[in-house]
Design an enzyme around this catalytic site. Structure first.
Site, short mmCIF file in Angstrom:
data_model
loop_
_atom_site.label_atom_id
_atom_site.label_comp_id
_atom_site.label_asym_id
_atom_site.label_seq_id
_atom_site.Cartn_x
_atom_site.Cartn_y
_atom_site.Cartn_z
CD GLN A 1 48.51 29.23 4.82
OE1 GLN A 1 47.57 29.18 5.60
NE2 GLN A 1 49.76 29.15 5.22
NE ARG B 1 58.80 33.53 12.70
CZ ARG B 1 58.67 33.53 11.37
NH1 ARG B 1 57.82 32.71 10.78
NH2 ARG B 1 59.39 34.36 10.64
CD GLU C 1 55.48 25.92 13.19
OE1 GLU C 1 55.09 26.48 12.16
OE2 GLU C 1 56.61 26.13 13.69
CG ASP D 1 55.96 27.96 4.07
OD1 ASP D 1 55.21 27.16 4.67
OD2 ASP D 1 55.92 29.18 4.26
NE ARG E 1 52.47 33.39 1.02
CZ ARG E 1 53.40 34.23 1.45
NH1 ARG E 1 53.91 35.12 0.61
NH2 ARG E 1 53.84 34.18 2.70
#
Length: 541
Positions: free
Chosen positions: A201, A146, A490, A306, A199
């Site tokens: 990272q 995704r 992932e 997150d 934002r």
């Protein structure tokens, strides 16, 4: 050889010149598609009615007409009998592509061959941008699944694998893309989507420059010094305005002794477009002020973690998230490295006064980090809650970052290593936290970037046996899943080897950029790991 080097250097300098000129037209001033803002109530209804199973799908879709015209048509049609919202969306938007949908793994290949085969599959070319995707001037690697765009901190770990593969030009392209984003937006966004612009990272840009310098020579550092200064200024914006009465502004916090440390932040206190439904529901369930909650949620998204219980007041309740109250260990270690890199750049340019200034900032940050985040009772680094004036006392792998950048004292590193071995070490690597919450950045999950940071951090302080064990456990876990499924994913369940990783807002993703990068780098640095894991797999068969 000399002419090739000069040509490459000239191209790099030319790119930097054009990128600087491009700053005369900041990205914010350009006409880019911002789905949540431009589609208004249409966007809200598509997300709230779950037209798509994944909230990220619609923000990534491309409008087939000007957004204001689509919104006007929606307003005219929505109250008519038989109106079908999903049909309306499908008629007015092109769904995001799935470029690797036809890719099939060949399990007869070695895992190294598999990764080498995946680089072109995960590479995107410039000029293929549409919708909310921010165009980039050069080719880049996406994580996969995704995640159809570039991601900031992911890319450093992907670059480790590209370095092992000898893909120097692709590393150069990605560094230049991030430089372009700094020069056009003032910082590196979370990813190259317009909805990520508010934002960033974890700031790994300086580490990316060091990877490129390993390939092309230390003059890389001076070439990119102006961009790194801009990156640093973004994180430090407002530091000079802080006082005892107003101790926090955006990403900077003034502590009682006058020290300045940093936190994660997001200027936009609204639901994230890519997780709109989830954020709205959480705000409703928590009973908190929605804007306050959205800010904490977005700040945690900036952290890359997150979500994790490291950000919660109640470890089992996402609704108690309070990220902007927290000074993270890892963020400040990364900023220490930026300050040391800027000092080195200034020294190389013969600017001794500037070098001394950045060195002093780095020393002050190191002193403050050791003072505020080291817990003497537990002998461990924790995040610091500056609102409460105490460490959070939530053990996480963020504690290894001061070791990665050689900021910790020897006895501190020994204590951290002992706790890592006693509590975090699992059969498949190291677990992210010790809390089992259902959040993806908690137990039982392990993540490639944190395996790499932990392994290298331990090696810095000669804890090589533990580093070797983690590397062996992690590579074995990766390869077992690959042999069973043909995939590198992932994240991994590192506690129960019979189960997949889970938790979070979406299913585990295949691809996967940073998993590929870290695994390939470890196998290149320690080829014996491949032989060991293959022997173990053969014994199991």
């Amino acid at each position: 050889m000399k002419s090739v080097f000069l040509s490459t250097t000239f191209k790099s300098l030319l790119f930097l010149l054009f990128s600087f000129i491009y700053t005369l037209l900041p990205l914010q001033a350009q006409e880019f598609y911002r789905p949540a803002e431009q589609l208004g109530e249409l966007f809200e209804q598509v997300q709230l009615q779950s037209v798509f199973p994944d909230s990220k799908t619609f923000p990534d879709a491309t409008p087939l007409a000007p957004p204001d015209e689509i919104l006007q048509a929606y307003r005219q049609q929505k109250d008519q009998p038989g109106f079908d919202l999903q049909a309306f969306v499908m008629n007015n938007f092109e769904m995001p592509p799935q470029p690797a949908a036809d890719f099939r793994s060949d399990t007869s290949l070695t895992v190294i061959q598999h990764i080498e085969q995946l680089w072109p599959v995960l590479t995107r070319q410039p000029g293929t941008d549409a919708g909310s995707l921010i165009p980039l001037p050069n080719a880049y690697v996406v994580p996969g699944g995704r995640f159809r765009e570039i991601y900031y901190w992911d890319s450093f770990f992907t670059m480790l694998g590209l370095q092992a593969s000898g893909e120097t030009q692709l590393i150069q392209n990605m560094v230049d893309n991030f430089t372009h984003l700094i020069n056009t937006t003032g910082h590196i966004p979370n990813g190259n989507r317009t909805y990520y612009l508010s934002r960033s990272q974890p700031p790994f840009y300086a580490l990316m420059l060091r990877v490129l310098a390993q390939q092309k020579g230390k003059e890389v550092l001076t070439n990119y010094a102006p961009a790194l200064k801009k990156e640093y200024d973004f994180w430090m914006e407002g530091a000079n305005t802080l006082s005892a009465a107003n101790p926090a502004h955006r990403r900077v916090v003034r502590l009682p002794d006058g020290s300045i440390l940093n936190r994660y932040w997001d200027d936009n206190p609204k639901p994230r477009p890519e997780s709109y439904l989830e954020d709205v529901h959480l705000a409703q369930e928590s009973g908190r002020n929605p804007e306050e909650l959205y800010r904490h949620i977005r700040a945690a998204a900036e952290s890359g973690w997150d979500f994790s219980s490291r950000w919660f007041s109640d470890a089992n309740n996402l609704g108690t998230i309070h990220t902007t109250d927290i000074i993270p260990v890892d963020l400040n270690a990364l900023l220490f490295h930026i300050e040391m890199t800027l000092a080195q750049m200034a020294e190389m340019q013969g600017n001794k006064a500037e070098a001394k200034r950045y060195e002093q900032r780095a020393k002050e940050r190191q002193k403050a980090l050791l003072k505020y985040t080291w817990n003497e009772d537990d002998d461990f680094f924790y995040d610091y809650d500056f609102v409460k004036g105490t460490t959070t006392n939530i053990p996480t792998l963020a504690a290894v970052f001061p070791l990665y950048f050689c900021m910790a004292k020897k006895n501190q590193a020994t204590s951290v290593a002992q706790k890592i071995e006693a509590d975090f070490l699992k059969p498949g690597g190291v677990v992210t936290t010790l809390n089992r919450t259902g959040q993806q950045w908690d137990s039982p999950n392990g993540w490639a970037p944190l395996q790499w940071m932990t392994i290298q951090a331990l090696r810095n302080y000669k804890h090589n046996r533990l580093a070797d064990t983690i590397a062996r456990n992690w590579t074995r876990r990766n390869m077992e899943v690959f042999q069973q499924t043909g995939k590198l994913v992932e994240k991994y369940n590192v506690e129960d080897m019979s189960l997949e990783a889970g938790g979070g807002e979406y299913p585990n993703q295949d691809g996967f950029g940073w998993t590929n990068g870290v695994l390939l780098k470890l196998l290149t640095l320690h080829p014996e790991l491949l032989q060991i894991t293959e022997q173990e797999a053969a014994l199991q068969r």
